[in-house]
Design an enzyme around this catalytic site. Structure first.
Site, short mmCIF file in Angstrom:
data_model
loop_
_atom_site.label_atom_id
_atom_site.label_comp_id
_atom_site.label_asym_id
_atom_site.label_seq_id
_atom_site.Cartn_x
_atom_site.Cartn_y
_atom_site.Cartn_z
N SER A 105 80.06 32.54 2.11
CA SER A 105 79.01 32.57 1.08
C SER A 105 79.14 33.77 0.15
CB SER A 105 77.62 32.56 1.72
OG SER A 105 77.39 31.33 2.34
N THR A 158 74.39 35.41 -0.59
CA THR A 158 74.21 34.64 -1.84
C THR A 158 73.42 35.41 -2.90
OG1 THR A 158 74.31 32.68 -0.45
CG2 THR A 158 73.65 32.35 -2.75
N GLU A 273 67.65 30.42 -4.03
CA GLU A 273 68.51 29.91 -2.97
C GLU A 273 67.74 29.25 -1.83
OE1 GLU A 273 70.34 32.57 -0.22
OE2 GLU A 273 72.03 31.24 0.16
N ASP A 320 77.39 26.72 -2.64
CA ASP A 320 78.54 27.63 -2.58
C ASP A 320 79.70 27.00 -1.80
OD1 ASP A 320 76.99 27.71 -0.29
OD2 ASP A 320 76.95 29.89 -0.14
N HIS A 321 79.36 26.08 -0.89
CA HIS A 321 80.33 25.39 -0.04
C HIS A 321 79.57 24.38 0.80
CE1 HIS A 321 78.60 27.66 3.23
NE2 HIS A 321 78.73 28.75 2.49
N HIS A 347 82.11 26.43 7.94
CA HIS A 347 82.11 25.79 6.62
C HIS A 347 83.29 24.83 6.54
CE1 HIS A 347 80.13 29.76 5.10
NE2 HIS A 347 79.35 29.07 5.90
MG MG Z 1 73.27 32.15 1.46
ZN ZN Z 2 77.41 29.68 6.39
#
Ligand code: MG
Ligand code: ZN
Length: 387
Positions: A105, A158, A273, A320-321, A347
């Protein structure tokens, strides 16, 4: 002897807080769930959508770990409806970091915030550990008001990537210190301990007050605040999960928009977020993913409502992923039942969706690198100052 004990206690304290920042990653599988917390969704007709040509404001909402399966878990859990469905400009973002096919992240956040691929763990720095300006900082330089909201600690990777510049994501106290080097107008999230219980004994909450910030411990406490600088640290570390957090995220999103609206003639930049969608993925817990997705969608609803009324606000929702290599194996759209599975507790390398709404939304179609999201926002804002 006393000194030694104190040192030992401090070491223990520091050790446990940094551990507590990452313990959401323990796998706790739950593949099936029946949702019973449905929320109303507002759909906008074409007639209601009259946008200006260019965005003055941008609200970027990041669902940490939110791939297509996580989105569809939300859609199924809420019986087919999400506010997100209003967003008709859709693309995909490739999330690979500079040093790993599978990003974390920190590198993922830095790609979105600063427009550069960097190494996993990097917060607002490039591959040579040199600071890179974030879109929030560039917005500030261009006299826009700015804000950050998250359900994690506000110092977590993040949100940190938008305001801090540190070689390692675990440097939470240094990251909190970086908040003091900016003119951010509003930030709401957990992580109070990193501001007031620090090794260097600075009390950043007091420093914030000296700088003119109104400081609170909950969004409710700040209910009367309509303008001026605002910092709300809603938890010592991370906020609790969706079940115990109430309406913190949608309320914080609404509050941040209220503060930013009219704070500057030049408009604003806000990042929100939904931090814990990722944690549901790490835990392989479909109901955690679903609950966090629905909470995040209510924050999206607040942003869309403002965008429709203001007509000059671009709303972007992305991730982000992806987390968990999640797939959906079955479900019932009438009941809000989801049956999912996971391929990893980490991830994955999958591309993630990008949804856009408002002026400039049409720019977000296609498949592109995550760094392009920064470039597109930068271009749409028509900033005069160069990065
Ligand atoms: Mg985060
Ligand atoms: Zn994570």
């Amino acid at each position: 002897m006393k000194k030694l004990l104190l040192f030992g206690a401090m070491f223990l304290f520091i050790g446990t807080t940094s551990f507590a920042q990452e313990n959401y990653k323990t796998v706790n599988p739950k593949h099936e769930f029946n949702n019973n917390e449905f929320h109303d969704v507002r759909y906008y007709s074409e007639k209601e959508l009259k946008f200006k040509k260019r965005p003055k404001n941008v609200i970027l909402l990041i669902g940490d770990g939110m791939g297509v399966a996580q989105v569809f878990t939300g859609i199924t859990a809420n019986k087919g409806d999400l506010n997100l469905i209003n967003m008709r400009s859709i693309g995909f973002s490739r999330t690979q970091s500079a040093d790993d096919y599978v990003t974390d992240s920190a590198a993922g956040g830095t790609a979105l915030s600063c427009g550069q691929k960097t190494y996993n763990g990097a917060i607002g720095v490039d591959v040579n550990k040199q600071p890179i300006q974030s879109i929030l900082e560039i917005a500030e330089e261009n006299e826009k008001a700015t804000g950050l909201v998250s359900t994690s600690a506000i110092t977590h990777a993040t949100p940190a990537a938008f305001i801090a510049h540190q070689p390692k994501r675990s440097m939470y106290e240094e990251i909190a210190g970086d908040f003091m080097n900016t003119d951010i107008d509003v930030f709401i999230g957990g992580g109070r301990d990193f501001f007031e219980k620090r090794q260097d004994e600075r009390n950043l909450l007091e420093e914030l007050k000296t700088k003119g910030y109104q400081v609170f411990n909950s969004v409710d406490e700040a209910s009367k605040v309509e303008e001026g600088k605002l910092a709300i640290l809603t938890a010592k570390g991370h906020n609790p999960g969706y079940k115990d957090r109430g309406e913190m995220l949608p309320d914080a999103t609404e509050k941040a928009i209220e503060i930013l609206d009219g704070a500057s003639k030049k408009g604003f930049f806000l990042m929100v977020e939904g931090s814990q969608i990722d944690w549901g993925g790490h835990q392989n817990n479909a109901s955690f993913v679903g609950g966090e997705m629905l909470d995040f969608d209510q924050a999206i609803g607040k942003a869309l409502e403002y965008a429709v009324n203001s007509r000059n606000t671009l709303v972007i929702v992305t991730a982000d992923h992806e987390t968990g290599g999640m797939a959906i194996e079955g479900g019932d759209m009438r009941k809000g039942y989801v049956k999912a599975n996971f391929t990893t507790g980490h991830h994955s390398g999958l591309m993630v969706p990008v949804f856009a709404f408002g002026p400039g939304a049409e720019e977000f179609g296609g498949i592109y690198e995550n760094t392009e999201i920064f470039n597109k926002i930068y271009k749409l804002y028509r900033f005069k100052k160069t990065k």
